[in-house]
Design an enzyme around this catalytic site. Structure first.
Site, PDB file in Angstrom:
ATOM      1  N   TRP A  32       0.862  -1.181   0.000  1.00  0.00           N
ATOM      2  CA  TRP A  32       0.000   0.000   0.000  1.00  0.00           C
ATOM      3  C   TRP A  32       0.896   1.226   0.000  1.00  0.00           C
ATOM      4  O   TRP A  32       1.908   1.240   0.719  1.00  0.00           O
ATOM      5  CB  TRP A  32      -0.858  -0.037   1.258  1.00  0.00           C
ATOM      6  N   SER A  98       4.812  -5.727   2.452  1.00  0.00           N
ATOM      7  CA  SER A  98       4.054  -4.855   3.337  1.00  0.00           C
ATOM      8  C   SER A  98       2.615  -5.350   3.498  1.00  0.00           C
ATOM      9  O   SER A  98       2.380  -6.434   4.002  1.00  0.00           O
ATOM     10  CB  SER A  98       4.101  -3.414   2.817  1.00  0.00           C
ATOM     11  N   MET A  99       1.629  -4.578   3.024  1.00  0.00           N
ATOM     12  CA  MET A  99       0.231  -4.997   3.115  1.00  0.00           C
ATOM     13  C   MET A  99       0.018  -6.357   2.467  1.00  0.00           C
ATOM     14  O   MET A  99      -0.830  -7.141   2.888  1.00  0.00           O
ATOM     15  CB  MET A  99      -0.667  -3.957   2.457  1.00  0.00           C
ATOM     16  N   ASP A 227      13.131   0.207   9.456  1.00  0.00           N
ATOM     17  CA  ASP A 227      11.798   0.410   8.889  1.00  0.00           C
ATOM     18  C   ASP A 227      10.989   1.352   9.770  1.00  0.00           C
ATOM     19  O   ASP A 227      10.648   1.014  10.904  1.00  0.00           O
ATOM     20  CB  ASP A 227      11.084  -0.944   8.760  1.00  0.00           C
ATOM     21  N   HIS A 256      11.562   0.720   4.949  1.00  0.00           N
ATOM     22  CA  HIS A 256      10.406  -0.061   4.515  1.00  0.00           C
ATOM     23  C   HIS A 256      10.548  -0.443   3.034  1.00  0.00           C
ATOM     24  O   HIS A 256      10.377  -1.601   2.660  1.00  0.00           O
ATOM     25  CB  HIS A 256       9.131   0.745   4.747  1.00  0.00           C
TER      26      HIS A 256
END
Length: 276
Positions: A32, A98-99, A227, A256
């Site tokens: 995202w 991530s997401m 991150d 990240h």
């Protein structure tokens, strides 16, 4: 352009995907608020190493259609399931950034691992983003609400600055240019406003801790120790303690967005895991 259509939910959703190379299929699930374009530095390497690389746009993002509702993880995982079934894939490696780590875990929870050989979680939100009494290192509720409020009131302005923190820009100017930031902003700002907010609610609120026992395939966990978006203490460290068969790789000074800042290091780790 290639699409699959998922008719399993309340609304029919068209999912855009790109499919390159031959060999064992590796599905890349983006984070995202971007699209499958975020995997640019991984795609060529996978194809070069003789893997079939498939990357798709999450519903509401990129070139996929954007329903008004159904951005919960079970709906998102159903898109992944339809992609695997309609392309008739077997022996699949699913890689979530991530997401996208949520789709990996929810897919294994809802559909099992019969068609999955391995999984990878890269800078993943797994298992829980939000701070709670039993997750003290998570992101505070007020910070998450601040993100949602900013998305509602001035989404494109919020997204303009978001990726500086995504890449720890001030520390990585030798790896990330202003053009990179503008490219990400363009991708993110063109996503569905509704999808951007509803997907954020999904990654912020979903607690995957009870589901980690369903991750029953060899799993690679990669996280940066710098991150600032998804702190390693609440994500990679916890996932590594709860997923039975895992390999945990910590990238020193990795932000990240290490798929871009530390692309060569990530690619080496990923290919080694695939070949192991």
């Amino acid at each position: 352009m290639p699409f699959i259509t998922n008719k399993s939910g309340k609304e029919s959703v068209d999912i855009f995907y790109e499919d390159y190379g031959k060999g064992q299929p590796v599905i890349l699930i983006h984070g995202w608020p971007l699209s499958s374009k975020a995997w640019e530095q991984q795609r060529w390497k996978l194809v070069e190493e003789d893997y079939r690389c498939i990357a798709y746009d999450r519903r509401g993002f990129g070139r996929s259609s954007a329903p008004w509702n159904s951005y919960d993880y079970s709906s998102l995982a159903s898109d992944l399931n339809e992609l695997i079934n309609q392309l008739d894939l077997e022996d699949v490696v699913i890689v979530g950034f991530s997401m996208g780590g949520g789709e990996v875990v929810r897919y294994l929870t809802n559909y099992g691992s019969n068609k999955i050989s391995k999984a990878a979680l890269v800078s993943s939100i797994i298992p829980l983003v939000k701070q709670k009494d039993d997750n003290p290192n998570g992101v505070p509720e007020e910070d998450i609400q601040g993100i949602l409020d900013a998305l509602q009131s001035n989404r494109v302005s919020f997204l303009k600055d978001f990726h500086k923190n995504f890449y720890n820009y001030e520390d990585n100017k030798d790896k990330i240019t202003e053009q990179n930031l503008h490219y990400d902003w363009q991708i993110a700002s063109n996503a569905s406003p509704r999808a951007t907010i509803q997907a954020a609610i999904a990654w912020a609120d979903t607690d995957f801790r009870p589901e980690l026992e369903n991750v029953d395939v060899p799993t690679l966990i990669v996280h940066g120790d710098a991150d600032n978006i998804v702190p390693i203490e609440t994500s990679g460290n916890q996932a590594a303690k709860s997923i039975a068969n895992n390999r945990f790789e910590i990238i020193k000074n990795g932000p990240h967005g290490l798929n871009l800042t530390h692309a060569d290091e990530l690619n080496t780790i990923l290919i080694d895991f695939l070949k192991s």
